[in-house]
Design an enzyme around this catalytic site. Structure first.
Site, mmCIF file in Angstrom:
data_model
loop_
_atom_site.group_PDB
_atom_site.id
_atom_site.type_symbol
_atom_site.label_atom_id
_atom_site.label_comp_id
_atom_site.label_asym_id
_atom_site.label_seq_id
_atom_site.Cartn_x
_atom_site.Cartn_y
_atom_site.Cartn_z
ATOM 1 N N HIS A 179 23.641 3.212 35.710
ATOM 2 C CA HIS A 179 24.472 1.996 35.529
ATOM 3 C C HIS A 179 25.415 1.865 34.450
ATOM 4 O O HIS A 179 25.380 0.515 34.116
ATOM 5 C CB HIS A 179 23.334 0.693 35.780
ATOM 6 C CG HIS A 179 23.916 -0.435 36.044
ATOM 7 N ND1 HIS A 179 24.727 -1.279 35.422
ATOM 8 C CD2 HIS A 179 23.474 -1.039 37.273
ATOM 9 C CE1 HIS A 179 24.814 -2.431 36.368
ATOM 10 N NE2 HIS A 179 23.960 -2.295 37.228
ATOM 11 N N HIS A 200 16.699 -3.749 41.084
ATOM 12 C CA HIS A 200 16.544 -2.235 40.126
ATOM 13 C C HIS A 200 15.393 -2.085 39.619
ATOM 14 O O HIS A 200 15.391 -1.964 38.179
ATOM 15 C CB HIS A 200 17.482 -2.759 38.818
ATOM 16 C CG HIS A 200 18.939 -3.116 39.209
ATOM 17 N ND1 HIS A 200 19.525 -2.410 40.402
ATOM 18 C CD2 HIS A 200 20.203 -3.553 38.609
ATOM 19 C CE1 HIS A 200 20.976 -2.720 40.390
ATOM 20 N NE2 HIS A 200 21.172 -3.216 39.406
ATOM 21 N N GLU A 231 28.164 2.986 40.892
ATOM 22 C CA GLU A 231 26.742 3.288 41.023
ATOM 23 C C GLU A 231 26.326 4.130 42.338
ATOM 24 O O GLU A 231 26.123 3.674 43.255
ATOM 25 C CB GLU A 231 25.628 2.103 41.055
ATOM 26 C CG GLU A 231 25.955 1.237 39.925
ATOM 27 C CD GLU A 231 25.483 -0.280 40.225
ATOM 28 O OE1 GLU A 231 24.048 -0.399 40.415
ATOM 29 O OE2 GLU A 231 26.031 -1.151 39.985
HETATM 30 C C1 G6D Z 1 24.154 -8.455 39.127
HETATM 31 O O1 G6D Z 1 24.497 -8.494 41.408
HETATM 32 C C2 G6D Z 1 24.487 -7.844 40.141
HETATM 33 C C3 G6D Z 1 24.024 -6.248 40.323
HETATM 34 O O2 G6D Z 1 24.703 -5.587 41.228
HETATM 35 C C4 G6D Z 1 24.168 -5.674 38.956
HETATM 36 O O3 G6D Z 1 23.742 -4.349 38.996
HETATM 37 C C5 G6D Z 1 23.315 -6.562 38.024
HETATM 38 O O4 G6D Z 1 23.959 -7.867 37.877
HETATM 39 C C6 G6D Z 1 23.273 -6.078 36.582
HETATM 40 O O5 G6D Z 1 22.714 -8.774 39.502
#
Ligand code: G6D
Length: 351
Positions: free
Chosen positions: A179, A105, A313
């Site tokens: 998100h 991210h 998302e």
């Molecule tokens: C965890 O695997 C999930 C991700 O997809 C999510 O975006 C994140 O938590 C907030 O890592």
């Protein structure tokens, strides 16, 4: 249509403002200049009771300390990049690794952790905010100075449109998403396990133990990943399918979407009768059912728990830079990155 703003707090000596958008059908959306976070969406249920339908916090300190990307714009690249490294034109780039040996991210301080410039937008039939940010060459290890613009617009058809634009002075990677964690029960009365999800998708990406795509594109046929007719989230949480178990008993998977920009995803709560329809020009939607939400953290309206929210998302396929058969997330200097996703809020008797 109304837009108002106020000081929400400070981050790194930068003032953070909140903007509240209201239409004339009781939809109210609040967003922050920190991470372009959608901190609240309020809408009536079938009885007219105005309630919050997203997870959020009441203070900037909480967002900084505890937020698993609640409501945030995620980038430069959403999702995971394997081992935080990639090659473009024979040049190898090494990104910050903020999840074990991988990059997640946008890294340690991705777009979700930046204070963006904001300009209110007032049109005849919509109000919104246009956010801009300049991600400098080398930020989190990415090449190129990237100018990003994200615009939220709310209209009187109860549509929230999020449009994204990006331009760069060097070849780079871009894959942005929002998100937001939805919970249509209202003021987090219940987890999302009994929400109904419908996705016009016949394929999803298989994940490995690090939640990275293996590259395999799998049919949803005869699996808990077939949402074409609508399916209760609980089925994935209680399923013995290895992919559901792997992600912590639920979903955390990219689903492949057609490029038809039609109603591709719908989320529905049969009790409140609230519904969100989502259409996008993006090739995928990552469905994350809050499997890793930390238990008992104070959030607005209560405490967090597993399955308290679901993220939808819309984005490019994760880790595309390592899978040449995925649509590319590369952006060249003579190109403009563009993406658009529309959320339509309604009360309905069915999904
Ligand atoms: C965890 O695997 C999930 C991700 O997809 C999510 O975006 C994140 O938590 C907030 O890592």
């Amino acid at each position: 249509m109304k837009i108002s703003s106020k000081v929400f707090g400070e981050v790194n000596n930068q003032v953070v403002h909140s903007y509240t958008l209201q239409n004339n059908k009781n939809i109210e959306i609040t967003c922050l200049t920190y991470g372009c976070i959608i901190s609240d969406i309020r809408m009536p249920n079938s009885k007219g009771e105005m309630e919050s339908i997203v997870l959020g916090f009441d203070t900037i300190e909480d967002y900084i300390a505890d937020s698993p990307y609640f409501g945030a714009i995620v980038g430069r690249v959403a999702g995971r990049i394997k081992e935080g490294t990639f090659q473009l034109d024979n040049q190898i780039y090494n990104l910050n690794k903020n999840e074990g040996k991988n990059h997640l991210h946008g890294g340690t301080e991705g777009f979700s952790h930046k204070v963006w410039e904001a300009t209110p937008v007032e049109n005849e039939d919509s109000v919104g905010v246009s956010f801009t940010y300049v991600s400098k060459d080398g930020e989190e290890g990415y090449p190129g100075n990237l100018l990003v613009k994200v615009t939220y617009l709310l209209n009187n058809n109860n549509e929230l449109t999020i449009s994204y634009e990006g331009s760069t002075d060097q070849k780079t990677l871009v894959n942005l998403t929002n998100h937001t964690y939805f919970n249509l029960s209202g003021n987090i009365k219940r987890p999302v396990l009994d929400h109904v999800l419908k996705i016009d998708s016949s394929k999803f990406l298989e994940l490995d133990a690090s939640l990275l795509p293996t590259g395999e594109i799998v049919s949803v046929d005869h699996t808990p990943f077939d949402f074409r007719e609508g399916r209760v989230i609980r089925e994935g949480a209680e399923s013995d399918n290895l992919q559901n178990i792997l992600v912590g008993k639920g979903y955390d998977h990219p689903f492949l979407l057609g490029a038809n920009n039609q109603q591709q995803v719908s989320l529905y709560d049969p009790v409140s009768k609230r519904k969100v329809d989502i259409s996008t020009d993006q090739p995928a939607v990552v469905v994350y059912t809050g499997n890793q939400l930390t238990e008992n953290v104070e959030i607005r309206g209560g405490t967090s728990q597993k399955y308290l929210g679901i993220c939808l998302e819309t984005q490019g396929l994760p880790d595309a830079v390592h899978h040449k058969h995925f649509p590319s997330c590369e952006l060249n200097p003579n190109e403009t990155y563009k993406a658009i996703t529309r959320y339509t809020f309604s009360i309905s008797e069915t999904i």
